[in-house]
Motif scaffolding. Structure first.
Motif, PDB file in Angstrom:
ATOM      1  N   PHE A   1       0.823  -1.206   0.000  1.00  0.00           N
ATOM      2  CA  PHE A   1       0.000   0.000   0.000  1.00  0.00           C
ATOM      3  C   PHE A   1       0.857   1.256   0.000  1.00  0.00           C
ATOM      4  O   PHE A   1       0.534   2.237  -0.660  1.00  0.00           O
ATOM      5  CB  PHE A   1      -0.963   0.019   1.188  1.00  0.00           C
ATOM      6  CG  PHE A   1      -2.228  -0.728   0.931  1.00  0.00           C
ATOM      7  CD1 PHE A   1      -3.170  -0.264   0.030  1.00  0.00           C
ATOM      8  CD2 PHE A   1      -2.477  -1.928   1.579  1.00  0.00           C
ATOM      9  CE1 PHE A   1      -4.340  -0.961  -0.225  1.00  0.00           C
ATOM     10  CE2 PHE A   1      -3.647  -2.639   1.338  1.00  0.00           C
ATOM     11  CZ  PHE A   1      -4.577  -2.155   0.442  1.00  0.00           C
ATOM     12  N   ARG A   2       1.955   1.239   0.736  1.00  0.00           N
ATOM     13  CA  ARG A   2       2.849   2.400   0.756  1.00  0.00           C
ATOM     14  C   ARG A   2       3.488   2.608  -0.617  1.00  0.00           C
ATOM     15  O   ARG A   2       3.588   3.727  -1.103  1.00  0.00           O
ATOM     16  CB  ARG A   2       3.910   2.235   1.835  1.00  0.00           C
ATOM     17  CG  ARG A   2       3.311   2.240   3.232  1.00  0.00           C
ATOM     18  CD  ARG A   2       4.336   2.019   4.285  1.00  0.00           C
ATOM     19  NE  ARG A   2       5.072   3.270   4.487  1.00  0.00           N
ATOM     20  CZ  ARG A   2       6.163   3.354   5.214  1.00  0.00           C
ATOM     21  NH1 ARG A   2       6.668   2.292   5.791  1.00  0.00           N
ATOM     22  NH2 ARG A   2       6.760   4.513   5.359  1.00  0.00           N
ATOM     23  N   VAL A   3       3.916   1.519  -1.245  1.00  0.00           N
ATOM     24  CA  VAL A   3       4.525   1.614  -2.578  1.00  0.00           C
ATOM     25  C   VAL A   3       3.478   2.053  -3.593  1.00  0.00           C
ATOM     26  O   VAL A   3       3.766   2.862  -4.489  1.00  0.00           O
ATOM     27  CB  VAL A   3       5.169   0.267  -2.975  1.00  0.00           C
ATOM     28  CG1 VAL A   3       5.716   0.326  -4.396  1.00  0.00           C
ATOM     29  CG2 VAL A   3       6.272  -0.106  -1.992  1.00  0.00           C
TER      30      VAL A   3
ATOM     31  N   ASN B   1       1.832   9.639 -15.978  1.00  0.00           N
ATOM     32  CA  ASN B   1       2.346   8.819 -17.061  1.00  0.00           C
ATOM     33  C   ASN B   1       1.631   7.469 -17.040  1.00  0.00           C
ATOM     34  O   ASN B   1       1.500   6.854 -15.987  1.00  0.00           O
ATOM     35  CB  ASN B   1       3.860   8.625 -16.859  1.00  0.00           C
ATOM     36  CG  ASN B   1       4.523   7.950 -18.024  1.00  0.00           C
ATOM     37  OD1 ASN B   1       3.891   7.248 -18.805  1.00  0.00           O
ATOM     38  ND2 ASN B   1       5.816   8.154 -18.135  1.00  0.00           N
ATOM     39  N   GLU B   2       1.224   6.980 -18.185  1.00  0.00           N
ATOM     40  CA  GLU B   2       0.498   5.716 -18.247  1.00  0.00           C
ATOM     41  C   GLU B   2       1.369   4.520 -17.867  1.00  0.00           C
ATOM     42  O   GLU B   2       0.865   3.488 -17.435  1.00  0.00           O
ATOM     43  CB  GLU B   2      -0.073   5.510 -19.655  1.00  0.00           C
ATOM     44  CG  GLU B   2      -1.249   4.574 -19.666  1.00  0.00           C
ATOM     45  CD  GLU B   2      -2.005   4.656 -20.973  1.00  0.00           C
ATOM     46  OE1 GLU B   2      -2.124   3.595 -21.614  1.00  0.00           O
ATOM     47  OE2 GLU B   2      -2.477   5.742 -21.331  1.00  0.00           O
ATOM     48  N   THR B   3       2.671   4.647 -18.019  1.00  0.00           N
ATOM     49  CA  THR B   3       3.598   3.583 -17.622  1.00  0.00           C
ATOM     50  C   THR B   3       4.615   4.157 -16.637  1.00  0.00           C
ATOM     51  O   THR B   3       5.646   4.675 -17.035  1.00  0.00           O
ATOM     52  CB  THR B   3       4.321   2.980 -18.841  1.00  0.00           C
ATOM     53  OG1 THR B   3       4.927   4.034 -19.582  1.00  0.00           O
ATOM     54  CG2 THR B   3       3.371   2.221 -19.731  1.00  0.00           C
ATOM     55  N   PRO B   4       4.311   4.077 -15.360  1.00  0.00           N
ATOM     56  CA  PRO B   4       5.215   4.629 -14.344  1.00  0.00           C
ATOM     57  C   PRO B   4       6.595   3.984 -14.382  1.00  0.00           C
ATOM     58  O   PRO B   4       6.741   2.807 -14.711  1.00  0.00           O
ATOM     59  CB  PRO B   4       4.511   4.305 -13.028  1.00  0.00           C
ATOM     60  CG  PRO B   4       3.095   4.072 -13.385  1.00  0.00           C
ATOM     61  CD  PRO B   4       3.108   3.509 -14.770  1.00  0.00           C
ATOM     62  N   SER B   5       7.604   4.761 -14.046  1.00  0.00           N
ATOM     63  CA  SER B   5       8.981   4.277 -14.007  1.00  0.00           C
ATOM     64  C   SER B   5       9.225   3.540 -12.698  1.00  0.00           C
ATOM     65  O   SER B   5       9.165   4.133 -11.620  1.00  0.00           O
ATOM     66  CB  SER B   5       9.945   5.460 -14.128  1.00  0.00           C
ATOM     67  OG  SER B   5      11.250   5.065 -13.763  1.00  0.00           O
ATOM     68  N   PHE B   6       9.534   2.265 -12.798  1.00  0.00           N
ATOM     69  CA  PHE B   6       9.787   1.473 -11.597  1.00  0.00           C
ATOM     70  C   PHE B   6      11.031   1.955 -10.866  1.00  0.00           C
ATOM     71  O   PHE B   6      11.075   1.949  -9.638  1.00  0.00           O
ATOM     72  CB  PHE B   6       9.899  -0.011 -11.945  1.00  0.00           C
ATOM     73  CG  PHE B   6       8.683  -0.567 -12.633  1.00  0.00           C
ATOM     74  CD1 PHE B   6       7.406  -0.136 -12.301  1.00  0.00           C
ATOM     75  CD2 PHE B   6       8.804  -1.519 -13.614  1.00  0.00           C
ATOM     76  CE1 PHE B   6       6.275  -0.647 -12.928  1.00  0.00           C
ATOM     77  CE2 PHE B   6       7.689  -2.047 -14.250  1.00  0.00           C
ATOM     78  CZ  PHE B   6       6.424  -1.613 -13.906  1.00  0.00           C
ATOM     79  N   ASP B   7      12.040   2.383 -11.627  1.00  0.00           N
ATOM     80  CA  ASP B   7      13.254   2.915 -10.996  1.00  0.00           C
ATOM     81  C   ASP B   7      12.953   4.182 -10.204  1.00  0.00           C
ATOM     82  O   ASP B   7      13.439   4.354  -9.086  1.00  0.00           O
ATOM     83  CB  ASP B   7      14.333   3.203 -12.044  1.00  0.00           C
ATOM     84  CG  ASP B   7      14.958   1.928 -12.591  1.00  0.00           C
ATOM     85  OD1 ASP B   7      15.168   0.987 -11.796  1.00  0.00           O
ATOM     86  OD2 ASP B   7      15.231   1.880 -13.802  1.00  0.00           O
ATOM     87  N   ALA B   8      12.151   5.070 -10.777  1.00  0.00           N
ATOM     88  CA  ALA B   8      11.812   6.318 -10.088  1.00  0.00           C
ATOM     89  C   ALA B   8      11.008   6.036  -8.817  1.00  0.00           C
ATOM     90  O   ALA B   8      11.216   6.682  -7.789  1.00  0.00           O
ATOM     91  CB  ALA B   8      11.022   7.237 -11.019  1.00  0.00           C
TER      92      ALA B   8
ATOM     93  N   GLN C   1      13.349   4.808  -6.171  1.00  0.00           N
ATOM     94  CA  GLN C   1      14.104   5.938  -5.617  1.00  0.00           C
ATOM     95  C   GLN C   1      13.256   6.756  -4.660  1.00  0.00           C
ATOM     96  O   GLN C   1      13.738   7.200  -3.613  1.00  0.00           O
ATOM     97  CB  GLN C   1      14.650   6.812  -6.746  1.00  0.00           C
ATOM     98  CG  GLN C   1      15.738   6.139  -7.539  1.00  0.00           C
ATOM     99  CD  GLN C   1      16.129   6.916  -8.779  1.00  0.00           C
ATOM    100  OE1 GLN C   1      15.658   8.028  -9.005  1.00  0.00           O
ATOM    101  NE2 GLN C   1      16.978   6.323  -9.601  1.00  0.00           N
ATOM    102  N   GLU C   2      11.985   6.966  -4.990  1.00  0.00           N
ATOM    103  CA  GLU C   2      11.075   7.688  -4.091  1.00  0.00           C
ATOM    104  C   GLU C   2      10.910   6.935  -2.773  1.00  0.00           C
ATOM    105  O   GLU C   2      10.918   7.532  -1.698  1.00  0.00           O
ATOM    106  CB  GLU C   2       9.694   7.868  -4.738  1.00  0.00           C
ATOM    107  CG  GLU C   2       9.628   9.003  -5.712  1.00  0.00           C
ATOM    108  CD  GLU C   2       9.646  10.354  -5.016  1.00  0.00           C
ATOM    109  OE1 GLU C   2       9.008  10.523  -3.966  1.00  0.00           O
ATOM    110  OE2 GLU C   2      10.337  11.237  -5.534  1.00  0.00           O
ATOM    111  N   CYS C   3      10.759   5.631  -2.867  1.00  0.00           N
ATOM    112  CA  CYS C   3      10.629   4.819  -1.654  1.00  0.00           C
ATOM    113  C   CYS C   3      11.877   4.955  -0.789  1.00  0.00           C
ATOM    114  O   CYS C   3      11.780   5.140   0.433  1.00  0.00           O
ATOM    115  CB  CYS C   3      10.390   3.357  -2.009  1.00  0.00           C
ATOM    116  SG  CYS C   3       8.745   3.034  -2.691  1.00  0.00           S
ATOM    117  N   ALA C   4      13.046   4.888  -1.413  1.00  0.00           N
ATOM    118  CA  ALA C   4      14.299   5.016  -0.665  1.00  0.00           C
ATOM    119  C   ALA C   4      14.398   6.391  -0.016  1.00  0.00           C
ATOM    120  O   ALA C   4      14.815   6.515   1.140  1.00  0.00           O
ATOM    121  CB  ALA C   4      15.487   4.774  -1.585  1.00  0.00           C
ATOM    122  N   ALA C   5      13.987   7.416  -0.733  1.00  0.00           N
ATOM    123  CA  ALA C   5      14.055   8.781  -0.205  1.00  0.00           C
ATOM    124  C   ALA C   5      13.139   8.963   0.999  1.00  0.00           C
ATOM    125  O   ALA C   5      13.399   9.801   1.862  1.00  0.00           O
ATOM    126  CB  ALA C   5      13.699   9.779  -1.298  1.00  0.00           C
TER     127      ALA C   5
END
Length: 87
Positions: free
Chosen positions: A21-23, A34-41, A44-48
């Motif tokens: 749920f957090r992710v 964006n219709e296809t979110p960037s998994f890498d981004a 990185q947001e989760c890490a931040a």
């Protein structure tokens, strides 16, 4: 919220759902733009924000990719629900 026996659901039962749920919140923010979110981004947001996997390991793009089908299903269900006129 109650379980099968009508008793309250224990926190340990719900704990396994907290990370997805957090992710999903970060995934949904990306999905709006964006219709296809960037998994890498998203990773990185989760890490931040200090969101990690078990044993404080960083979340990976692969983990997020595994969740993407469920996230999209949830996204479609919620957007359909909010698009319906309130009765």
């Amino acid at each position: 919220m109650t379980g099968r026996g009508g008793k309250p659901v224990s926190p340990s039962t719900l704990r396994r759902y907290l990370l997805p749920f957090r992710v999903y919140n970060f995934w949904a923010e990306q999905r709006v733009r964006n219709e296809t979110p960037s998994f890498d981004a998203i990773a990185q947001e989760c890490a931040a924000h200090g969101i990690t996997a078990q044993h404080n390991r960083p979340l990976t793009a692969d983990y997020i990719a595994e969740q993407a089908v469920d996230f999209e299903r949830r996204w479609q269900a919620l957007t359909r629900h909010h698009a319906q006129p309130q009765q």
